[in-house]
Design an enzyme around this catalytic site. Structure first.
Site, PDB file in Angstrom:
ATOM      1  N   PHE A  56       0.859  -1.189   0.000  1.00 49.47           N
ATOM      2  CA  PHE A  56       0.000   0.000   0.000  1.00 49.47           C
ATOM      3  C   PHE A  56       0.890   1.231   0.000  1.00 49.47           C
ATOM      4  O   PHE A  56       1.648   1.468   0.934  1.00 49.47           O
ATOM      5  CB  PHE A  56      -0.951   0.062   1.207  1.00 49.47           C
ATOM      6  CG  PHE A  56      -1.834   1.277   1.134  1.00 49.47           C
ATOM      7  CD1 PHE A  56      -2.990   1.263   0.364  1.00 49.47           C
ATOM      8  CD2 PHE A  56      -1.479   2.460   1.762  1.00 49.47           C
ATOM      9  CE1 PHE A  56      -3.784   2.405   0.246  1.00 49.47           C
ATOM     10  CE2 PHE A  56      -2.271   3.603   1.646  1.00 49.47           C
ATOM     11  CZ  PHE A  56      -3.421   3.562   0.886  1.00 49.47           C
TER      12      PHE A  56
ATOM     13  N   ASP B  60       9.307   3.091   2.026  1.00 45.43           N
ATOM     14  CA  ASP B  60       8.106   3.857   2.344  1.00 45.43           C
ATOM     15  C   ASP B  60       7.839   3.696   3.835  1.00 45.43           C
ATOM     16  O   ASP B  60       7.265   2.707   4.278  1.00 45.43           O
ATOM     17  CB  ASP B  60       6.918   3.363   1.509  1.00 45.43           C
ATOM     18  CG  ASP B  60       5.628   4.135   1.824  1.00 45.43           C
ATOM     19  OD1 ASP B  60       5.611   4.889   2.807  1.00 45.43           O
ATOM     20  OD2 ASP B  60       4.636   3.952   1.078  1.00 45.43           O
TER      21      ASP B  60
ATOM     22  N   LYS C  65       2.390  11.188   7.181  1.00 41.69           N
ATOM     23  CA  LYS C  65       1.584  10.947   8.378  1.00 41.69           C
ATOM     24  C   LYS C  65       2.131  11.659   9.631  1.00 41.69           C
ATOM     25  O   LYS C  65       1.987  12.858   9.746  1.00 41.69           O
ATOM     26  CB  LYS C  65       1.401   9.441   8.580  1.00 41.69           C
ATOM     27  CG  LYS C  65       0.536   8.856   7.444  1.00 41.69           C
ATOM     28  CD  LYS C  65      -0.033   7.491   7.720  1.00 41.69           C
ATOM     29  CE  LYS C  65      -1.084   7.161   6.657  1.00 41.69           C
ATOM     30  NZ  LYS C  65      -0.808   5.982   5.853  1.00 41.69           N
TER      31      LYS C  65
HETATM   32  C1  LIG Z   1      -0.956   6.066   4.356  1.00 40.68           C
HETATM   33  C2  LIG Z   1       0.136   5.550   3.527  1.00 40.68           C
HETATM   34  C3  LIG Z   1       0.433   6.115   2.257  1.00 40.68           C
HETATM   35  C4  LIG Z   1      -0.400   7.203   1.638  1.00 40.68           C
HETATM   36  O1  LIG Z   1      -0.441   8.370   2.397  1.00 40.68           O
HETATM   37  P1  LIG Z   1      -1.587   9.447   2.114  1.00 40.68           P
HETATM   38  O2  LIG Z   1      -1.217  10.614   2.974  1.00 40.68           O
HETATM   39  O3  LIG Z   1      -2.890   8.820   2.510  1.00 40.68           O
HETATM   40  O4  LIG Z   1      -1.551   9.758   0.658  1.00 40.68           O
HETATM   41  C5  LIG Z   1       1.507   5.595   1.566  1.00 40.68           C
HETATM   42  N1  LIG Z   1       2.249   4.590   2.056  1.00 40.68           N
HETATM   43  C6  LIG Z   1       1.998   4.025   3.250  1.00 40.68           C
HETATM   44  C7  LIG Z   1       2.874   2.932   3.748  1.00 40.68           C
HETATM   45  C8  LIG Z   1       0.928   4.469   4.016  1.00 40.68           C
HETATM   46  O5  LIG Z   1       0.640   3.889   5.179  1.00 40.68           O
END
Ligand SMILES: *Cc1c(COP(=O)(O)O)cnc(C)c1O
Length: 429
Positions: free
Chosen positions: A142, A229, A270
């Protein structure tokens, strides 16, 4: 007071696009580990806005930075310099151990930015012929919701009806170094490997201990960028400032024991702003970041003064309040206590996680209502959590939670499970 819960839900249903399926609770206030609904009922927040609110709701230091900077200068665009951005870039670069930082707003935008950096690096530095670059990703990843990101998702719900998709991505299984080695050996035009240190949305899949360092070393051997990520795992969530610790300069004692896994490209979002403002960032050293030149990338709000001030305040809170250490200590306690109390429950297939990013896998079909019903029962008892992929419940409280509070929460979870278990039968199939 404001509108009632049923009015608020009706308004969202009538006027909002139906892109989420929320639990039936309408929140009106938050402070620390708690949120309150419109009737004034208090809950422990065990989602923390998908780990954006690691510092707790409405942290006074972060709110103060937000308010003060908003009153002084909020947006200049990057057409001019501002007196906050450079300071923040320096703070982040030094904190996470990289030469340079590129600030964006949402997580998905930061992932897109990292992909663009990697591709350009592939053409300009690795010498891949134009438009041939391949980025390796993992099954069940994700990384966000943009058109390119869903192009390499394996979640059919996220993709259906949104093609045609962006090409240039290859999927391999997660936690499989052999698969990575195979693809790197067989495809010389691979320029990057994009991976989550723990797959959060997929249901908190924690890879083997040696996985990340093995990936990093394979990438190094094949001159491929190791792109982490850490949007969900970063900022102390898993008990270290970064799950790929080794790049950061957090000086936490339990961190120094882990092998160094410094990504070539680090993606944050985040909790980098503690839930107060959308801020995301991509970090890399000069040899990589220098492929970004004026006109090649940008964002009107990216790196604005408010985002800059908020991000520094949010990172200082993590440092000053020793949130990584707290997440590490209480995470061990949480898993141990849940295993003792629920390890043999017929409802529970597995309890897993790292730091305060944890999940219970429910021993029922992903199509069953069991996990949802358990979340509703925990909600009635004053704790908010949400199922992911049908039968997995993620538990990710704000990292400011205390031992006493987490013990009350463990009691709520155990009560909900034991009372549900009494007259429960798994869905056949
Ligand atoms: C939440 C998340 C995203 C996307 O972030 P948004 O601010 O919702 O666009 C990408 N990668 C990971 C691992 C995430 O948990």
């Amino acid at each position: 007071m404001g509108i009632s819960a049923s009015e608020a839900i009706a308004l969202e249903n009538q006027y909002g696009a139906h892109n989420y399926h929320p639990l039936p609770v309408v929140l009106a206030k938050g402070e620390g580990v708690h949120v309150w609904d419109t009737e004034g009922k208090r809950y422990f927040d065990f989602l923390s806005a998908y780990s954006a609110v690691n510092q707790g709701h409405c942290h006074p230091k972060i709110v103060e930075a937000l308010v003060e900077q908003s009153k002084t200068l909020s947006l200049t665009s990057r057409a001019f310099y501002n007196n906050k951005l450079g300071e923040t870039e320096q703070y982040m670069a030094q904190t996470f151990g990289f030469d340079k930082v590129l600030l964006m707003n949402s997580g998905a935008e930061a992932v897109e930015t990292a992909l663009k950096i990697a591709r350009r690096w592939g053409y300009e530095k690795k010498g891949i012929s134009q438009d041939d670059a391949i980025i390796v990703v993992c099954e069940q990843n994700f990384h966000g919701r943009t058109t390119t990101i869903i192009s390499f998702s394996s979640d059919q719900g996220a993709r259906k009806g949104f093609g045609p998709f962006t090409s240039g991505f290859v999927q391999i299984p997660y936690n499989d170094t052999h698969a990575l080695e195979e693809v790197l050996k067989s495809r010389p035009n691979v320029i990057g490997f994009l991976v989550e240190p723990i797959q959060g949305e997929a249901g908190v899949h924690v890879p083997d201990e040696a996985y990340l360092s093995a990936c990093k070393s394979l990438c190094k051997t094949h001159n491929v960028l190791f792109i982490a990520d850490e949007i969900q795992t970063g900022i102390a969530r898993t008990g270290k400032l970064l799950a790929t610790c080794g790049s950061c300069n957090c000086s936490d004692s339990h961190c120094s024991a882990t092998p160094e896994v410094k990504p070539d490209v680090l993606i944050l979002g985040k909790a980098i702003s503690g839930g107060a403002y959308p801020v995301s960032a991509v970090l890399a050293d000069d040899a990589i970041m220098e492929v970004i030149t004026p006109g090649s990338h940008g964002s009107t709000y990216g790196g604005n003064p408010v985002a800059s001030a908020v991000a520094i305040a949010a990172l200082e809170v993590v440092k000053n309040e020793k949130l990584a250490e707290n997440a590490f200590r209480l995470g061990e306690h949480f898993r141990k206590s849940l295993n003792e109390a629920l390890g043999t429950s017929k409802l529970v297939k597995q309890i897993r996680g790292k730091g305060l990013l944890n999940a219970i896998v429910i021993a029922d079909h992903p199509e069953s209502e069991t996990a949802w019903n358990l979340c509703v029962s925990m909600m009635d008892r004053g704790l908010l959590a949400k199922p992911t992929h049908g039968n997995i419940i993620r538990f990710a409280p704000p990292l400011v939670i205390t031992k006493e509070e987490i013990d009350s929460c463990i009691q709520i979870i155990v009560d909900a499970f034991t009372s549900y278990e009494t007259d429960w039968a798994p869905l056949e199939g």
